[in-house]
Every structure is written in C-alpha cells, then in structure tokens.
Design a protein around this motif. Structure first.
Motif, PDB file in Angstrom:
ATOM      1  N   SER A   1       0.677  -0.778   0.321  1.00 16.40           N
ATOM      2  CA  SER A   1       0.195  -0.337  -0.224  1.00 16.40           C
ATOM      3  C   SER A   1       1.248   1.438  -0.506  1.00 16.40           C
ATOM      4  O   SER A   1       1.004   1.905   0.872  1.00 16.40           O
ATOM      5  N   GLN A   2       1.481   1.517  -1.374  1.00 19.06           N
ATOM      6  CA  GLN A   2       2.686   2.714  -1.046  1.00 19.06           C
ATOM      7  C   GLN A   2       1.491   3.880  -1.689  1.00 19.06           C
ATOM      8  O   GLN A   2       1.026   4.360  -2.620  1.00 19.06           O
ATOM      9  N   LYS A   3       1.295   4.959  -0.892  1.00 22.33           N
ATOM     10  CA  LYS A   3       0.288   5.316  -1.230  1.00 22.33           C
ATOM     11  C   LYS A   3       1.055   6.812  -1.846  1.00 22.33           C
ATOM     12  O   LYS A   3       1.403   6.882  -2.566  1.00 22.33           O
ATOM     13  N   GLY A   4      -0.051   7.360  -3.009  1.00 20.54           N
ATOM     14  CA  GLY A   4       0.639   8.410  -4.567  1.00 20.54           C
ATOM     15  C   GLY A   4       0.785   7.470  -5.082  1.00 20.54           C
ATOM     16  O   GLY A   4       1.550   7.833  -6.489  1.00 20.54           O
ATOM     17  N   LYS A   5       0.684   6.072  -5.265  1.00 18.83           N
ATOM     18  CA  LYS A   5       1.457   5.332  -6.332  1.00 18.83           C
ATOM     19  C   LYS A   5       0.211   4.625  -6.620  1.00 18.83           C
ATOM     20  O   LYS A   5      -0.637   4.328  -6.085  1.00 18.83           O
ATOM     21  N   PRO A   6      -0.120   4.152  -8.517  1.00 20.78           N
ATOM     22  CA  PRO A   6      -0.657   3.207  -9.043  1.00 20.78           C
ATOM     23  C   PRO A   6      -0.863   1.744  -8.702  1.00 20.78           C
ATOM     24  O   PRO A   6      -0.032   1.631  -8.036  1.00 20.78           O
TER      25      PRO A   6
ATOM     26  N   MET B   1      11.002   1.609  18.174  1.00 18.36           N
ATOM     27  CA  MET B   1       9.466   1.487  17.338  1.00 18.36           C
ATOM     28  C   MET B   1       9.012   1.327  18.219  1.00 18.36           C
ATOM     29  O   MET B   1       7.365   1.951  18.159  1.00 18.36           O
ATOM     30  N   LYS B   2       8.837   0.974  19.468  1.00 16.20           N
ATOM     31  CA  LYS B   2       8.083   1.056  20.742  1.00 16.20           C
ATOM     32  C   LYS B   2       7.792   2.036  21.016  1.00 16.20           C
ATOM     33  O   LYS B   2       6.438   2.328  21.729  1.00 16.20           O
ATOM     34  N   TYR B   3       8.844   3.084  20.852  1.00 17.15           N
ATOM     35  CA  TYR B   3       9.167   4.268  22.282  1.00 17.15           C
ATOM     36  C   TYR B   3       7.487   5.788  21.349  1.00 17.15           C
ATOM     37  O   TYR B   3       6.941   5.575  21.669  1.00 17.15           O
ATOM     38  N   ASP B   4       8.209   5.412  19.436  1.00 12.62           N
ATOM     39  CA  ASP B   4       6.963   6.278  18.579  1.00 12.62           C
ATOM     40  C   ASP B   4       7.857   5.896  17.463  1.00 12.62           C
ATOM     41  O   ASP B   4       9.691   6.117  17.112  1.00 12.62           O
ATOM     42  N   ALA B   5       6.968   5.309  16.820  1.00  7.53           N
ATOM     43  CA  ALA B   5       7.492   5.493  15.383  1.00  7.53           C
ATOM     44  C   ALA B   5       8.405   6.595  14.275  1.00  7.53           C
ATOM     45  O   ALA B   5       8.487   5.738  13.643  1.00  7.53           O
ATOM     46  N   ARG B   6       7.881   7.765  14.951  1.00  5.98           N
ATOM     47  CA  ARG B   6       8.365   9.085  14.018  1.00  5.98           C
ATOM     48  C   ARG B   6       9.864   8.601  14.457  1.00  5.98           C
ATOM     49  O   ARG B   6      10.708   9.047  13.470  1.00  5.98           O
ATOM     50  N   PHE B   7      10.704   8.180  15.219  1.00  7.66           N
ATOM     51  CA  PHE B   7      11.921   8.703  15.357  1.00  7.66           C
ATOM     52  C   PHE B   7      12.894   7.342  14.815  1.00  7.66           C
ATOM     53  O   PHE B   7      13.516   7.542  14.989  1.00  7.66           O
ATOM     54  N   VAL B   8      12.369   6.548  13.727  1.00  9.52           N
ATOM     55  CA  VAL B   8      12.781   5.771  13.191  1.00  9.52           C
ATOM     56  C   VAL B   8      13.694   5.827  12.417  1.00  9.52           C
ATOM     57  O   VAL B   8      15.173   4.995  11.969  1.00  9.52           O
ATOM     58  N   TYR B   9      13.843   7.522  11.608  1.00  9.36           N
ATOM     59  CA  TYR B   9      14.907   8.147  10.719  1.00  9.36           C
ATOM     60  C   TYR B   9      16.174   8.627  11.992  1.00  9.36           C
ATOM     61  O   TYR B   9      16.773   8.952  11.566  1.00  9.36           O
ATOM     62  N   VAL B  10      15.819   8.710  13.346  1.00 16.08           N
ATOM     63  CA  VAL B  10      16.943   8.892  14.276  1.00 16.08           C
ATOM     64  C   VAL B  10      18.355   7.567  14.442  1.00 16.08           C
ATOM     65  O   VAL B  10      19.238   8.044  14.694  1.00 16.08           O
ATOM     66  N   ILE B  11      17.751   6.635  14.138  1.00 16.82           N
ATOM     67  CA  ILE B  11      19.083   6.108  14.346  1.00 16.82           C
ATOM     68  C   ILE B  11      20.163   5.648  12.913  1.00 16.82           C
ATOM     69  O   ILE B  11      19.997   5.675  11.941  1.00 16.82           O
TER      70      ILE B  11
ATOM     71  N   LEU C   1      16.600  -6.214   4.995  1.00 15.80           N
ATOM     72  CA  LEU C   1      15.635  -7.603   5.068  1.00 15.80           C
ATOM     73  C   LEU C   1      15.630  -7.022   6.452  1.00 15.80           C
ATOM     74  O   LEU C   1      14.470  -7.302   6.159  1.00 15.80           O
ATOM     75  N   LEU C   2      15.603  -7.688   7.322  1.00 17.51           N
ATOM     76  CA  LEU C   2      15.090  -7.909   8.206  1.00 17.51           C
ATOM     77  C   LEU C   2      14.730  -6.834   8.869  1.00 17.51           C
ATOM     78  O   LEU C   2      13.375  -6.753   9.920  1.00 17.51           O
ATOM     79  N   LEU C   3      15.204  -5.351   9.042  1.00 18.93           N
ATOM     80  CA  LEU C   3      14.514  -4.287   9.780  1.00 18.93           C
ATOM     81  C   LEU C   3      13.145  -3.958   9.076  1.00 18.93           C
ATOM     82  O   LEU C   3      12.929  -3.209   9.477  1.00 18.93           O
ATOM     83  N   GLY C   4      12.734  -4.688   7.721  1.00 20.66           N
ATOM     84  CA  GLY C   4      11.858  -4.148   6.713  1.00 20.66           C
ATOM     85  C   GLY C   4      10.471  -5.253   7.061  1.00 20.66           C
ATOM     86  O   GLY C   4       8.784  -4.404   6.934  1.00 20.66           O
ATOM     87  N   PHE C   5      10.120  -6.145   8.321  1.00 21.28           N
ATOM     88  CA  PHE C   5       9.970  -6.299   9.018  1.00 21.28           C
ATOM     89  C   PHE C   5       8.887  -6.034  10.147  1.00 21.28           C
ATOM     90  O   PHE C   5       8.017  -5.441  10.574  1.00 21.28           O
ATOM     91  N   ILE C   6       9.769  -4.924  10.283  1.00 24.42           N
ATOM     92  CA  ILE C   6       9.329  -3.840  11.778  1.00 24.42           C
ATOM     93  C   ILE C   6       8.414  -2.378  11.559  1.00 24.42           C
ATOM     94  O   ILE C   6       7.903  -2.316  11.874  1.00 24.42           O
ATOM     95  N   VAL C   7       9.747  -2.078  10.599  1.00 19.92           N
ATOM     96  CA  VAL C   7       9.435  -0.528  10.575  1.00 19.92           C
ATOM     97  C   VAL C   7       7.980  -0.226   9.651  1.00 19.92           C
ATOM     98  O   VAL C   7       7.694  -0.958   9.060  1.00 19.92           O
ATOM     99  N   PRO C   8       7.014   0.786  10.291  1.00 18.68           N
ATOM    100  CA  PRO C   8       6.309   1.127   8.634  1.00 18.68           C
ATOM    101  C   PRO C   8       6.556   2.027   7.727  1.00 18.68           C
ATOM    102  O   PRO C   8       8.465   2.356   7.174  1.00 18.68           O
ATOM    103  N   HIS C   9       6.170   1.927   6.914  1.00 15.51           N
ATOM    104  CA  HIS C   9       6.543   2.193   4.662  1.00 15.51           C
ATOM    105  C   HIS C   9       7.329   1.368   4.544  1.00 15.51           C
ATOM    106  O   HIS C   9       8.878   2.137   4.618  1.00 15.51           O
ATOM    107  N   SER C  10       8.020   0.152   4.826  1.00 13.34           N
ATOM    108  CA  SER C  10       9.135  -0.166   4.497  1.00 13.34           C
ATOM    109  C   SER C  10      10.225  -0.055   2.966  1.00 13.34           C
ATOM    110  O   SER C  10      10.873   0.424   3.337  1.00 13.34           O
ATOM    111  N   PHE C  11       8.966  -0.138   2.760  1.00 15.09           N
ATOM    112  CA  PHE C  11      10.183   0.696   0.961  1.00 15.09           C
ATOM    113  C   PHE C  11      10.617   1.382   0.945  1.00 15.09           C
ATOM    114  O   PHE C  11      11.813   1.632   0.144  1.00 15.09           O
ATOM    115  N   GLU C  12      10.155   2.114   1.555  1.00 12.76           N
ATOM    116  CA  GLU C  12      10.314   3.958   1.895  1.00 12.76           C
ATOM    117  C   GLU C  12      11.743   4.075   2.770  1.00 12.76           C
ATOM    118  O   GLU C  12      13.111   4.698   2.306  1.00 12.76           O
ATOM    119  N   PHE C  13      11.778   2.722   3.872  1.00  6.40           N
ATOM    120  CA  PHE C  13      12.947   3.104   4.660  1.00  6.40           C
ATOM    121  C   PHE C  13      14.107   2.490   3.350  1.00  6.40           C
ATOM    122  O   PHE C  13      14.944   2.373   4.001  1.00  6.40           O
TER     123      PHE C  13
END
Length: 681
Positions: free
Chosen positions: A42-47, A317-327, A354-366
């Motif tokens: 479900s990639q927002k903005g894509k066909p 991720m358990k604390y706040d998913a928004r901070f995933v790009y601070v890692i 590849l392992l983190l793709g199971f954890i984070v939201p919007h895995s393709f973008e990540f």
C-alpha cells in the motif's frame, strides 16, 4: 563417550558457529512483531499494481490521523473547564468586615448612618461573592460556559459572570451611587479590599479528566465496507479515501486474521526468512572472506552488530515510530568497513535492512533511503584516521536522507506543502549520532581485540613508547624497520593489500632485538661480531629468540594480535642459514631444527609482503657497488628461495602478486642505492 568428545574437539569451531546462528536467529525472531505481514503493498501516491481488490469480509473504515487530530483539537477548544468555588470565604469575609468596621467607622465623618453603612458593606460582600471572585487570567471568551464546583454540586455559569478581584473598587463605587451613599465609598473600598479574597480557582484535574474522557469517547471509525465491495481497481492511484480504506483493511487483518491459532505459523514463517538472511551472511563469509569465517571472534562481532541494530530499532519503534530515522544505521557499514572491508560492510548492511523491513512502517521507503545511505557511506567513508573525513561523510549521508525523503513526499502528496519539516530534524540528529562511530570503534577494539585504521595510525607514530625504546636501545634495528616499512607499504599499495597494517607490522617486527641489541650486527659500533665468539648453535638461538622476545614485549605493551602476527611470522620457518652452515663446517653435520625459526609461516598477503621486504632489505646491506642488474638478481634469488621453501603456501597470495611485489622492491632498492655524482672537493 570418547568418540563424542573427539567429535566436539575436532568440530568446535563449526559447533560454535551453529550455536551463534541459532542464538542470533532466535533473538531476532523474538524482537520482530508477531502480527504477520499484509500481502499488499500500500504505497501512497502510486498506482495499484494488483488486480481489483474486493473486501474479503465486513470491516470498518478507520479515521486517518489528521481527522482524529482535528476532532481532538475541537474537543479541547469546546471543552467546559471546571473551577472550584470556596463557600467558606463568604462568611469569613463578613465576620472580618464587621470587626474592622466597628474599629474604623466614625459617625461625625459620614452622612450615611452606621447601620446603613454596615448593611451596605455586608450586602456588597455577599453580592460580589455570589458568582465567585477570581484573580486568575484565562484566555476564555466572556460568553464561554464554565462549571463552578460548590462542594458536591456543579453550577454552569458564564465566564464573564465571575468577578475579577481587580474590579472590586469599581463595583463598590457603582453600587453605592445607585443608593446615594457615595460618601462612604472610600471607607468601604479600603475595608473590602483588605477582606475580600479570591474564592474561585481553576481545577486542572477535573478539567483534564473531562477532556480525556471526551477524547477517549471519539469513535475511531467513520463507516463500514461490506464483504464483496470493491476497494480499489487496478491502475487507480492509491490516495485519499482509498488509501485509508486499504489501511483499515490491513489493520483488521493484523488484529483479527492473525489470531492465537495462527501465531505459530507466523513464527515459523519468520524463522525461515530470518534463517535465510543469516545463512546468506555465513555463505558470503565462507566463499569470499575465508579468513574472517575461520575466526570465531570476527564472526561473532559481525553477528553482534546485526542483532544490535535490530534490537535498537525495535526499542525505538516501541517508543515512537517517528524516530525510526534517528537510528544511526549507517554506523554498521562504517564500523565493518573500518575493521574489515567495504564489500562486507555493504553486504551486512543490506541484510540487516531486510530484517528491519519486518519492523518499520512504510518499509519500501525505509529500505530505499537506508540502502542509498549505506552505499553513500561505503563510497565516501575513507581514511577514518583523518578526523575530517567522517564529518564530511556524515554530512553527505544526511543530505542524501533529506533529498530522498523530499522526493518521496512529493511523490506521495503531489506537492511540497505537505512535506513534514520535522523529519529533516530527525535526519540531522541521525547524522550527529552517527559521529558516535569513532568512540564505538575504540570500544569494539577493546572488547573484540580488533584493529582499525585509527589504531594503526596511532601505532605507526614513531614516538610511541615501544618504538622510542627500540630507537634508543637498537638504533640500527630501528633504521632497518623504517626501511622495511617503506618497502612493504609500497608493495602493499601495488597489490591492493592493507598498506597501513603492513607498515605498522614492519615497524614492530624486530622489537625483540631490544633485549640483546648488541648481539645484532646492525647495532654494533665496530666490526667485531659478538656472535662469532659463541658456538653457532648458541648464536642461532639468540637470533631465533628475538621473535619470542618480540611477542612477549608486544603483549606486555598491549599491541593488537594482528600486529603481533607480523612479529610471529616474519621469518616463517626459515633457517638461520649463516650459523647453520658454520655448524656444518665445524662439525661436518648440523641439525636443522636447532637453526630453524619456530614459525608459523605467513598466513596473509600482508605478512607475506613483510617477509619479502624484511629479507630483501636486511640482505641488501651486503651488496657491494649495487647496480640495477645486481639488485634484480638479488631480489629474484631471495624471494625464489622463500617460495621453494613453501613460506607463502598459506598466504593466499598469487604468482602475479609476487611478481608485482618483486618489481616494487627492485625499484625501491635501486632508488635507495643509486650512485651519486662525485662532486669535486
């Protein structure tokens, strides 16, 4: 039982790797979310690339975050605040007024009688307190409804009806004018201002509780999708309501479809995928990095870092998913490149993602952003021994993050107004945290006994304690070590080996000669060789012992094992040929084992380079009137003998590389011994 013990003894390295593999797999599976994975992208903005999607069951449409945030804001704006009303202050104020009035009022000064004035004062107090008195400042409009809590009763009034304590003086004047008693206005103003205290205060607990109750009562749903109803057609752009409906379907799957009865199947699926990732890492090490694969400490170090990144991401991720790009995930390729090489660093980084793709939201973008950042890290981080390089690289990584996020935002939102500036702050913070790679590398060196470029640079400083001692006690050996270091470094650069490691190994390879420096010809001030006065076997043992003494000194001074390897292998298993032949001449026979270095043979390109450079440089001192022809034959002869003795059989070095090393050594020696023009006196 004996056979089992023998099996474990012979295969302890393999058994350890299996244990490491199982522990790492179990830890990662434990850290991964157990909700399963939605099968549609479900990639927002894509066909929408799949076929038409129909609702597999009835489900409710969840409100998006923006809608819920707006509802919460409306609740906060319209919430009716609670105020506490203290009823006891009214009677207390009247009693205090009567006491002060009797002591203050004088009949001769006022036209209004004592009894009337007293009654007016009491009436003013009671009327002023009727709706309450407050000295607090709030931003409410005058027509805002508020709740006054009087004991167990709550009364709804307008905010404007509550008197402000500052308005008491004006209130007294206006009321007394109406009853034609302005002559006592000054007196009553003075008395009541001393007596009247605020009795209305804001009740934070009740007000907040009321707001929270209303927020908790918000309905998170805004509609229902019936089973069989089309959600989205192939080719439609996934945005707006369609995106929210698909997100609602995903949430329904994750909450209902993967119930307890399916939990074990989900875990089994994760086990297979995580196992594949770690198997790929093992296969890569076995096929392309054999020297690392055979070293359990290095393998443990790599697996530890992969699991650590998964662990840190799970915590964030358990604390706040928004901070995933601070890692600071780019620390992983920086560290692995520093200790090993760029290819291994990038490979491990991609597997970790590849392992983190199971954890984070919007895995393709990540995954896209992190892989690009990892590639930039590998391409830009070089020579960490120069402090500025890491800062420059981190700046480039941060810029790539920002550009990538900006591009994704434009694709998904179709404009730049919706770009969340807050994420740029996260990327800057990530860059700052990435600078922690420097102290982390130092910590890893101490924990795992590894050596990085930074440590090698420190060790190459000739003012270090051990090299300073070598320079003072064995100046000839020190000069020889410098020459060997220059030769070995040039050769390493030619074949793509670790030049800094070779240089450091060359500087320390003969430190054992500090113990009996005068017994070695390069340190003797006259032509008399002390060893010639001793028996050949005894002289040979003194020479051979400089390797053992060097290892002891190196360990005492806490040199890394990778540097000690050069001390251990720089003579391999060769003979102390001069004294071996001398023993043979004296006695007619000689035992080779008494004159042979204990080894081991060089087991890497770097240690092989040092053996060649050391032998060539030491023997070159015996050349008389060196010419290019003599130097060529001299180098060829020495290295050919080493090859015949099988000294390089474990070194993973090719004939082509040996030929290139010979070429460099010949050129360097010719430059060292070239004839100068004889100037007239």
């Amino acid at each position: 039982m004996k056979n089992l013990f023998v099996f474990f003894t012979k295969n302890q390295s393999l058994i350890y790797k299996v244990f490491l593999y199982l522990i790492s797999t179990l830890l990662v599976i434990y850290l991964l979310p157990k909700g399963g994975s939605f099968k549609y992208d479900s990639q927002k903005g894509k066909p929408w690339q799949d076929e038409n999607l129909y609702a597999p069951f009835n489900f409710t449409i969840k409100k998006d975050k923006e809608t819920i945030d707006r509802e919460i804001e409306t609740i906060r704006d319209n919430a009716v605040p609670f105020f506490d009303y203290d009823t006891s202050l009214v009677n207390e104020a009247v009693a205090n007024f009567n006491t002060l009035f009797e002591a203050t009022y004088a009949d001769s000064l006022y036209r209004t009688s004592r009894s009337v004035t007293k009654a007016l004062g009491e009436s003013l107090i009671i009327n002023f307190y009727e709706k309450g008195v407050s000295d607090e400042q709030h931003s409410y409009q005058p027509d805002k409804l508020i709740y006054l809590k009087k004991g167990n009763e709550v009364e709804e009034v307008l905010y404007a009806s509550v008197h402000k304590h500052q308005a008491l003086k004006e209130y007294i004047s206006s009321r007394l004018e109406r009853v034609n008693a302005s002559d006592v206005a000054s007196l009553l103003q003075q008395l009541l201002q001393r007596i009247v205290e605020p009795n209305v205060t804001y009740n934070t607990r009740l007000s907040n509780a009321s707001v929270e109750e209303a927020i908790n009562a918000i309905n998170p749903n805004r509609g229902i999708i019936e089973k069989g109803e089309r959600i989205i057609a192939k080719g439609e752009v996934l945005e707006g309501d369609k995106y929210q409906i698909l997100a609602s379907l995903q949430a329904k799957y994750q909450s209902d479809v993967w119930s307890a009865k399916n939990y074990y199947w989900v875990v089994l699926g994760y086990s297979i995928l995580v196992s594949l990732v770690f198997v790929m890492l093992f296969l890569f090490l076995k096929k392309y990095r054999t020297e690392i694969f055979t070293n359990n400490t290095k393998v443990s170090f790599i697996f530890f870092n992969v699991v650590l990144m998964v662990f840190v991401t799970t915590l964030v991720m358990k604390y706040d998913a928004r901070f995933v790009y601070v890692i600071p995930l780019c620390i992983l390729p920086i560290v692995l490149k520093s200790f090993f090489d760029a290819r291994l660093g990038l490979f491990a980084h991609v597997l970790t993602l590849l392992l983190l793709g199971f954890i984070v939201p919007h895995s393709f973008e990540f995954l896209f952003l992190q892989i690009i950042a990892g590639i930039v890290t590998i391409l830009t981080v070089s020579e960490l021994s120069k402090r500025a390089n890491l800062f420059i690289s981190v700046g480039q990584i941060t810029l790539v993050y920002m550009l990538g996020y900006f591009a994704f935002s434009m694709i998904q939102e179709g404009n730049i107004q919706s770009v969340d500036i807050e994420y740029f702050g996260y990327f800057l913070l990530c860059g700052l945290v990435t600078l922690f790679a420097f102290p982390l590398i130092y910590i890893y060196e101490k924990l795992f006994g590894l050596v990085s470029e930074v440590s090698l640079l420190e060790l190459s400083n000739t003012n270090s304690k051990l090299l300073k001692e070598l320079s003072n006690k064995a100046p000839g050996t020190f000069h020889h070590s410098l020459n060997v270091a220059n030769l070995a470094e040039a050769a390493a650069n030619e074949i793509g080996a670790d030049a800094m490691l070779v240089r450091v190994g060359a500087l320390y390879h003969d430190v054992g000669k500090i113990i009996k420096a005068s017994h070695f010809t390069e340190n003797q001030l006259n032509t008399v060789n002390v060893l010639d006065e001793l028996a050949p076997k005894e002289s040979a043992q003194i020479i051979i012992n400089h390797v053992i003494k060097g290892i002891e000194l190196a360990r005492k001074n806490k040199l890394p094992d990778r540097v000690i390897d050069f001390i251990r292998t720089h003579h391999g298993t060769s003979l102390v040929y001069y004294f071996y032949k001398k023993e043979e001449e004296n006695n007619g026979t000689a035992n080779e084992e008494d004159f042979r270095y204990p080894g081991p043979k060089p087991f890497s390109k770097e240690t092989a380079i040092l053996m060649m450079a050391d032998s060539v440089e030491a023997a070159s001192k015996s050349l008389k009137e060196p010419t290019s022809t003599k130097i060529d034959a001299f180098v060829e002869n020495i290295i050919s003998k080493q090859m015949e003795q099988g000294q390089f059989i474990n070194a993973n070095i090719t004939f082509k590389e040996i030929e290139l090393i010979k070429k460099v050594l010949k050129k360097k020696l010719y430059n060292m011994y070239h004839l100068r023009v004889e100037y007239p006196e």
